[in-house]
Design a protein around this motif. Structure first.
Motif, PDB file in Angstrom:
ATOM      1  N   GLU A  24      22.483  17.277  14.401  1.00  0.00           N
ATOM      2  CA  GLU A  24      23.361  16.476  13.553  1.00  0.00           C
ATOM      3  C   GLU A  24      24.397  17.352  12.853  1.00  0.00           C
ATOM      4  N   ALA A  25      24.028  18.591  12.528  1.00  0.00           N
ATOM      5  CA  ALA A  25      24.986  19.515  11.922  1.00  0.00           C
ATOM      6  C   ALA A  25      26.108  19.870  12.886  1.00  0.00           C
ATOM      7  N   HIS A  26      25.816  19.787  14.183  1.00  0.00           N
ATOM      8  CA  HIS A  26      26.829  20.064  15.203  1.00  0.00           C
ATOM      9  C   HIS A  26      27.554  18.800  15.655  1.00  0.00           C
ATOM     10  N   GLY A  27      27.327  17.688  14.965  1.00  0.00           N
ATOM     11  CA  GLY A  27      28.100  16.479  15.227  1.00  0.00           C
ATOM     12  C   GLY A  27      27.499  15.498  16.199  1.00  0.00           C
ATOM     13  N   PHE A  28      26.249  15.727  16.647  1.00  0.00           N
ATOM     14  CA  PHE A  28      25.611  14.816  17.589  1.00  0.00           C
ATOM     15  C   PHE A  28      24.799  13.757  16.842  1.00  0.00           C
ATOM     16  N   SER A  29      24.696  12.572  17.436  1.00  0.00           N
ATOM     17  CA  SER A  29      23.768  11.564  16.932  1.00  0.00           C
ATOM     18  C   SER A  29      22.475  11.687  17.722  1.00  0.00           C
ATOM     19  N   LEU A  30      21.371  11.299  17.107  1.00  0.00           N
ATOM     20  CA  LEU A  30      20.068  11.599  17.698  1.00  0.00           C
ATOM     21  C   LEU A  30      19.169  10.371  17.717  1.00  0.00           C
ATOM     22  N   GLU A  31      18.481  10.191  18.850  1.00  0.00           N
ATOM     23  CA  GLU A  31      17.381   9.231  18.978  1.00  0.00           C
ATOM     24  C   GLU A  31      16.122  10.052  19.213  1.00  0.00           C
ATOM     25  N   GLU A  32      14.991   9.627  18.665  1.00  0.00           N
ATOM     26  CA  GLU A  32      13.761  10.414  18.783  1.00  0.00           C
ATOM     27  C   GLU A  32      12.615   9.577  19.349  1.00  0.00           C
ATOM     28  N   ALA A  33      11.776  10.238  20.150  1.00  0.00           N
ATOM     29  CA  ALA A  33      10.562   9.615  20.679  1.00  0.00           C
ATOM     30  C   ALA A  33       9.460  10.656  20.662  1.00  0.00           C
ATOM     31  N   ALA A  34       8.246  10.251  20.305  1.00  0.00           N
ATOM     32  CA  ALA A  34       7.121  11.173  20.210  1.00  0.00           C
ATOM     33  C   ALA A  34       6.175  11.080  21.404  1.00  0.00           C
ATOM     34  N   SER A  35       6.516  10.234  22.380  1.00  0.00           N
ATOM     35  CA  SER A  35       5.667  10.079  23.558  1.00  0.00           C
ATOM     36  C   SER A  35       6.536   9.834  24.789  1.00  0.00           C
ATOM     37  N   GLY A  36       5.934  10.017  25.947  1.00  0.00           N
ATOM     38  CA  GLY A  36       6.676   9.791  27.178  1.00  0.00           C
ATOM     39  C   GLY A  36       7.083   8.349  27.357  1.00  0.00           C
ATOM     40  N   LYS A  37       6.161   7.436  27.077  1.00  0.00           N
ATOM     41  CA  LYS A  37       6.455   6.009  27.242  1.00  0.00           C
ATOM     42  C   LYS A  37       7.603   5.584  26.345  1.00  0.00           C
ATOM     43  N   ALA A  38       7.583   6.040  25.082  1.00  0.00           N
ATOM     44  CA  ALA A  38       8.657   5.693  24.149  1.00  0.00           C
ATOM     45  C   ALA A  38       9.969   6.327  24.588  1.00  0.00           C
ATOM     46  N   GLY A  39       9.891   7.530  25.147  1.00  0.00           N
ATOM     47  CA  GLY A  39      11.094   8.212  25.627  1.00  0.00           C
ATOM     48  C   GLY A  39      11.741   7.484  26.784  1.00  0.00           C
ATOM     49  N   ILE A  40      10.938   7.004  27.712  1.00  0.00           N
ATOM     50  CA  ILE A  40      11.460   6.256  28.857  1.00  0.00           C
ATOM     51  C   ILE A  40      12.151   4.979  28.379  1.00  0.00           C
ATOM     52  N   ALA A  41      11.507   4.273  27.433  1.00  0.00           N
ATOM     53  CA  ALA A  41      12.094   3.039  26.914  1.00  0.00           C
ATOM     54  C   ALA A  41      13.421   3.310  26.220  1.00  0.00           C
ATOM     55  N   LEU A  42      13.493   4.379  25.419  1.00  0.00           N
ATOM     56  CA  LEU A  42      14.736   4.697  24.723  1.00  0.00           C
ATOM     57  C   LEU A  42      15.816   5.183  25.685  1.00  0.00           C
TER      58      LEU A  42
END
Length: 227
Positions: A24-42
């Motif tokens: 975020e300090a470098h200007g990017f927006s971020l989405e986070e997932a703590a598991s593989g299943k959640a990552g695939i969905a996001l």
């Protein structure tokens, strides 16, 4: 200033916090997932410009996440892992990852890798994890198929076969390609085996081979998903 949406799939909250602050300090927006299943969905719903992925996730190996995302998307994937063995790196890259950073890492190198991957993918089109053909809806991210609003119960191989045909809608997919991509090179000549699965798939789709709505037989060559 950098721009872009990054999906971070990492189960360690400390690393997530560290990377969130840095990105975020470098200007990017971020989405986070703590598991593989959640990552695939996001990956399907947030449509990120880059995925940063840990291999050691609590519910599945990161290479499985790569394979699932690659079923519908060519979004750049940067692996972030403690696994240093060359074989692990090669396997992850062969699975569809674009780059590999070993933990612990320097943030300057990390940001350089991120910028390089985003530059190489700039101008690409957003992935669509859903295929809709009339009343048939195929959700590639969730591995779900509905027909006229009703969920179809497909086996894993039936789903992979349908998805492969649907992704190539309007084009002939040869027997050999279908067998190789769904079952592997050892089954490239098992055409009768393929016919059995096509028959089962047609049955679940209510697709009449004599007047097909979805899957057309190209005798002696392969099958075509009707566009």
């Amino acid at each position: 200033m950098n721009t872009g949406r990054i999906l971070l799939v990492e189960d360690d909250p400390g690393i997530r916090k560290f990377l969130r602050v840095a990105l975020e300090a470098h200007g990017f927006s971020l989405e986070e997932a703590a598991s593989g299943k959640a990552g695939i969905a996001l990956a399907a719903t947030a449509q990120p410009d880059l995925v940063v992925l840990d291999l050691g996730l609590p519910d599945m190996d990161g290479k499985q996440v790569i394979a699932r995302i690659r079923e519908w998307s060519q979004v750049p994937i940067l692996i972030l892992s403690v696994r240093q063995a060359e074989a692990e790196k090669v396997e992850a890259l062969d699975s569809g990852a674009n780059d590999y950073v070993v933990k612990p890492f320097g943030i300057a190198e990390m940001m350089a890798r991120v910028r390089a991957l985003l530059r190489s993918s700039s101008g690409g089109t957003a992935a669509n994890p859903e295929i809709v053909r009339g009343e048939l809806r195929i959700d590639l991210a969730r591995h779900e198929v509905t027909l006229a609003g009703e969920a179809l119960k497909l086996t894993r191989k039936e789903f992979e076969l349908l998805a492969l045909l649907a992704r190539n809608a309007g084009r002939i997919v040869t027997h050999r390609q279908l067998l190789n991509d769904v079952w592997g090179p050892a089954h490239e000549h098992d055409v009768q085996y393929l016919r059995v699965f096509i028959g089962r798939l047609r049955g679940k789709l209510g697709d009449d081979p004599a007047a097909p709505r979805f899957i057309l037989n190209e005798p002696g060559v392969g099958y075509r998903f009707l566009d």
